[in-house]
Design an enzyme around this catalytic site. Structure first.
Site, short mmCIF file in Angstrom:
data_model
loop_
_atom_site.label_atom_id
_atom_site.label_comp_id
_atom_site.label_asym_id
_atom_site.label_seq_id
_atom_site.Cartn_x
_atom_site.Cartn_y
_atom_site.Cartn_z
N GLY A 103 0.59 -1.03 -0.24
CA GLY A 103 0.16 0.13 0.06
C GLY A 103 0.80 1.14 0.04
O GLY A 103 2.13 1.33 0.25
N ASP A 192 5.45 -5.54 5.36
CA ASP A 192 6.10 -6.59 5.99
C ASP A 192 5.82 -8.06 4.91
O ASP A 192 6.87 -8.77 5.07
CB ASP A 192 5.08 -7.03 7.14
CG ASP A 192 3.44 -7.15 6.89
OD1 ASP A 192 3.15 -6.38 6.15
OD2 ASP A 192 2.96 -7.94 7.40
N GLY A 193 4.81 -7.80 3.99
CA GLY A 193 4.81 -8.93 2.92
C GLY A 193 5.93 -8.80 2.13
O GLY A 193 6.60 -9.90 1.65
N VAL A 221 3.02 2.59 7.07
CA VAL A 221 2.48 3.67 7.67
C VAL A 221 1.88 3.37 8.92
O VAL A 221 2.02 4.41 9.82
CB VAL A 221 1.41 4.27 6.68
CG1 VAL A 221 0.02 3.55 6.86
CG2 VAL A 221 1.22 5.66 7.05
N ASP A 222 1.69 2.46 9.16
CA ASP A 222 1.08 1.67 10.49
C ASP A 222 2.17 1.60 11.43
O ASP A 222 1.79 1.38 12.66
CB ASP A 222 0.29 0.45 10.50
CG ASP A 222 -0.46 0.28 9.29
OD1 ASP A 222 -1.04 1.32 8.98
OD2 ASP A 222 -0.96 -1.17 9.02
N GLY A 266 -4.37 0.46 10.61
CA GLY A 266 -3.41 -0.08 11.61
C GLY A 266 -4.27 -1.43 11.86
O GLY A 266 -5.25 -1.68 12.65
N ARG A 267 -4.17 -2.46 11.00
CA ARG A 267 -4.70 -3.88 10.97
C ARG A 267 -4.02 -4.54 12.11
O ARG A 267 -4.90 -5.09 12.87
CB ARG A 267 -4.19 -4.60 9.79
CG ARG A 267 -4.74 -4.05 8.46
CD ARG A 267 -4.07 -4.47 7.20
NE ARG A 267 -4.95 -4.03 6.17
CZ ARG A 267 -5.48 -4.98 5.31
NH1 ARG A 267 -4.96 -6.12 5.21
NH2 ARG A 267 -6.24 -4.67 4.52
N ILE A 381 -4.78 10.01 4.29
CA ILE A 381 -3.52 10.23 5.07
C ILE A 381 -2.40 9.38 4.26
O ILE A 381 -1.25 9.96 4.20
CB ILE A 381 -3.90 9.28 6.37
CG1 ILE A 381 -4.73 10.35 7.41
CG2 ILE A 381 -2.49 8.98 7.16
CD1 ILE A 381 -5.09 9.49 8.42
P1 ATP Z 1 1.46 -3.15 3.32
O1 ATP Z 1 0.71 -4.17 3.99
O2 ATP Z 1 1.91 -2.18 4.53
O3 ATP Z 1 0.73 -2.32 2.45
P2 ATP Z 1 2.97 -5.25 2.34
O4 ATP Z 1 4.21 -5.31 1.78
O5 ATP Z 1 2.75 -6.04 3.74
O6 ATP Z 1 2.65 -3.64 2.55
P3 ATP Z 1 1.47 -6.95 0.64
O7 ATP Z 1 0.54 -6.76 -0.20
O8 ATP Z 1 1.19 -7.93 1.98
O9 ATP Z 1 1.78 -5.60 1.21
O10 ATP Z 1 2.59 -7.70 0.13
C1 ATP Z 1 3.41 -6.92 -0.85
C2 ATP Z 1 4.03 -7.81 -2.03
O11 ATP Z 1 4.72 -9.05 -1.17
C3 ATP Z 1 3.14 -8.54 -2.85
O12 ATP Z 1 3.71 -8.52 -4.05
C4 ATP Z 1 3.10 -10.15 -2.20
O13 ATP Z 1 2.70 -10.97 -3.16
C5 ATP Z 1 4.29 -10.13 -1.67
N1 ATP Z 1 4.44 -10.97 -0.61
C6 ATP Z 1 3.61 -10.89 0.59
N2 ATP Z 1 3.75 -11.85 1.62
C7 ATP Z 1 4.60 -12.84 0.92
C8 ATP Z 1 5.40 -14.18 1.35
N3 ATP Z 1 5.20 -14.43 2.57
N4 ATP Z 1 6.43 -14.45 0.63
C9 ATP Z 1 6.67 -13.81 -0.51
N5 ATP Z 1 6.12 -12.62 -1.03
C10 ATP Z 1 5.26 -12.03 -0.28
MG MG Z 2 1.23 -5.92 5.16
#
Ligand code: ATP
Ligand code: MG
Length: 464
Positions: A103, A192-193, A221-222, A266-267, A381
């Site tokens: 995001g 985190d992802g 942002v959280d 803030g999930r 925000i």
């Molecule tokens: P936010 O939650 O702050 O918006 P985020 O990085 O956590 O950011 P996600 O949509 O969860 O957002 O993940 C972003 C990218 O990371 C996506 O392309 C997703 O496919 C990849 N991703 C998420 N989790 C994993 C994982 N466990 N292993 C590999 N890739 C991942």
């Molecule tokens: Mg995330």
């Protein structure tokens, strides 16, 4: 008065090691750092950071503890970020790529800009590419060539000029594309992802023994990323959140028996809600995911709001998006739903609370006026440009990442620890999260300024 000092010895220190490209690629040539001859820098003694420069994670220490207790893991320490005297990339051979995932967060464009300008000005790198659309852009879209002139004003815009997306993480396709394009430095900006994805990319690059440095810059942002002091964009978000609370307060004050209900991002953590509540002092009750609450009965939310409305004629209620998720009824389909990245889909706690508040009032006070003004400033925000403090943070964190990658470190994240910039192994960052500690002073202070119920009391009485 005489200056009185006591000498104490430090506890044992556990240094978090970084991976260096030379750990798995033998005989990598070293080069002198071009900052030696940069017209703006005059490297002084101590300018270059050495591998023995560390930052302690926990700066609090009880001096009465003379020797570490048994099984004490030691104080965690991280390598300090900054330029190294010798680098492991010849700048003219660097082909760097920057990607943004997940995001939006204030400051993403500043980080991109500073990665480009930093590589350009500090090290003389000229081949810098933007990967569009998040991880999927590595294999499904043309890269954009970035230069100093192109990115000049990007820090003034919210969002990400590179575009972002969720999902689309195909490890082999991504690493194949990195290899095919001859990239050797990858800068990954995400939450985190994204960091979990970065761990996989880093491991695969290591497995293939490629001379490619992978650096991460946590974006959230959280403020839910662990280890680092705070993430970029958070201060901007709190400032904006405070404005939303002010609006909620004005609405509430101007109505009859009116509740201003404001929802924040803030999930998993309620940092924005907490900080904005403390900053504004207009809030009657702050609900966060770390602190379960309940609606009906003694000590519940309704009883509390009833008192506040009787006392003041209005109330301001702040809720973080992850709060109360277990209480919102879900259809079977909603229980299974996941976003493109595989995260569970959150239901709108604000919409649910508004409806529950209205039902409660109509039931208990059928002939009295009542209004709920619901404000959801989420996108407002997230989408603003970073404020001055966050902009400076973005600059320093981006330059730290560049110095680390140029020095041959890989699989690391750069971020502030106790006000100093450090390199942190990405696995650690992907693993930890920064939750609100409901036992500490900040949360106690929220309870003190709002005088909201201690919802936990009912839970502890029920379980005792
Ligand atoms: P936010 O939650 O702050 O918006 P985020 O990085 O956590 O950011 P996600 O949509 O969860 O957002 O993940 C972003 C990218 O990371 C996506 O392309 C997703 O496919 C990849 N991703 C998420 N989790 C994993 C994982 N466990 N292993 C590999 N890739 C991942
Ligand atoms: Mg995330």
């Amino acid at each position: 008065m005489e200056n009185q000092e006591t000498t104490i010895s430090l506890p044992s220190i556990k240094l978090q090691n970084l991976t260096h490209l030379s750990d798995y690629i033998p005989h990598l040539p070293k080069h002198p750092n071009p900052l030696d001859h940069n017209q703006y820098f005059r490297p002084f003694s101590g300018f270059y950071i050495t591998p023995t420069d560390v930052i302690l994670h926990n700066v609090l220490h009880d001096v009465s503890i003379k020797s570490p207790p048994p099984n004490d893991g030691g104080h965690l320490a991280y390598h300090r970020a900054g330029p190294r005297k010798e680098i492991f990339f010849e700048p003219t051979e660097v082909r760097a790529a920057v990607v943004t995932c997940g995001g939006l967060c204030p400051g993403m464009n500043t980080v991109i800009r500073e990665l480009v300008v930093g590589l350009w000005d500090l090290y003389g790198v000229r081949e810098i590419y933007g990967v569009k659309m998040g991880y999927r852009g590595f294999y499904s879209s043309d890269f954009v060539q970035l230069d100093k002139k192109l990115v000049h004003t990007w820090h003034k815009s919210g969002g990400t000029m590179l575009e972002t997306s969720r999902g689309g993480f195909h490890l082999n396709k991504i690493v194949d594309a990195i290899q095919d394009h001859g990239l050797n430095q990858i800068y990954i900006i995400g939450g985190d992802g994204t960091m979990r994805g970065m761990v996989e990319i880093f491991n695969e690059i290591k497995r293939r023994k490629l001379n490619i440095a992978v650096a991460g810059i946590p974006k959230t942002v959280d403020n839910d990323v662990g280890i680092i002091d705070r993430s970029f964009g958070f201060q901007t978000a709190v400032e904006m959140a405070q404005q939303a609370i002010s609006a909620g307060h004005v609405e509430a004050e101007s109505g009859v028996n009116c509740i201003g209900l404001v929802k924040f991002m803030g999930r998993r953590t309620g940092h924005i809600a907490l900080y904005a509540t403390l900053a504004s002092r207009d809030v009657d009750c702050c609900l966060i995911p770390e602190n379960d609450f309940y609606l009906e009965g003694k000590g519940g939310l309704f009883e509390f709001l009833e008192h506040r409305l009787k006392e003041n004629g209005h109330a301001v209620l702040v809720v973080a998006e992850g709060a109360g998720q277990d209480m919102i009824p879900r259809t079977e389909q909603q229980q299974q739903e996941r976003d493109e990245s595989g995260n569970p889909v959150f239901l709108d706690v604000g919409v649910w609370l508004k409806s529950e508040l209205k039902k409660w009032w109509a039931r208990d006070h059928p002939n009295e006026l009542f209004t709920v003004k619901y404000i959801d400033p989420t996108y407002m925000i997230r989408a603003v440009p970073a404020n001055a403090t966050d902009n400076l943070y973005c600059t320093l964190v981006a330059h730290s990442a560049i110095h680390g990658a140029m020095a041959g470190y890989t699989g690391f994240v750069s971020g502030p620890i106790n006000g100093n910039y450090a390199y942190i192994p990405v696995e650690g960052v992907a693993r930890t999260k920064n939750e609100v500690n409901t036992n500490d002073h900040k949360w106690a202070w929220v309870r003190s300024v709002t005088d909201q119920p201690d919802f936990m009391r009912r839970y502890s009485t029920a379980t005792n």
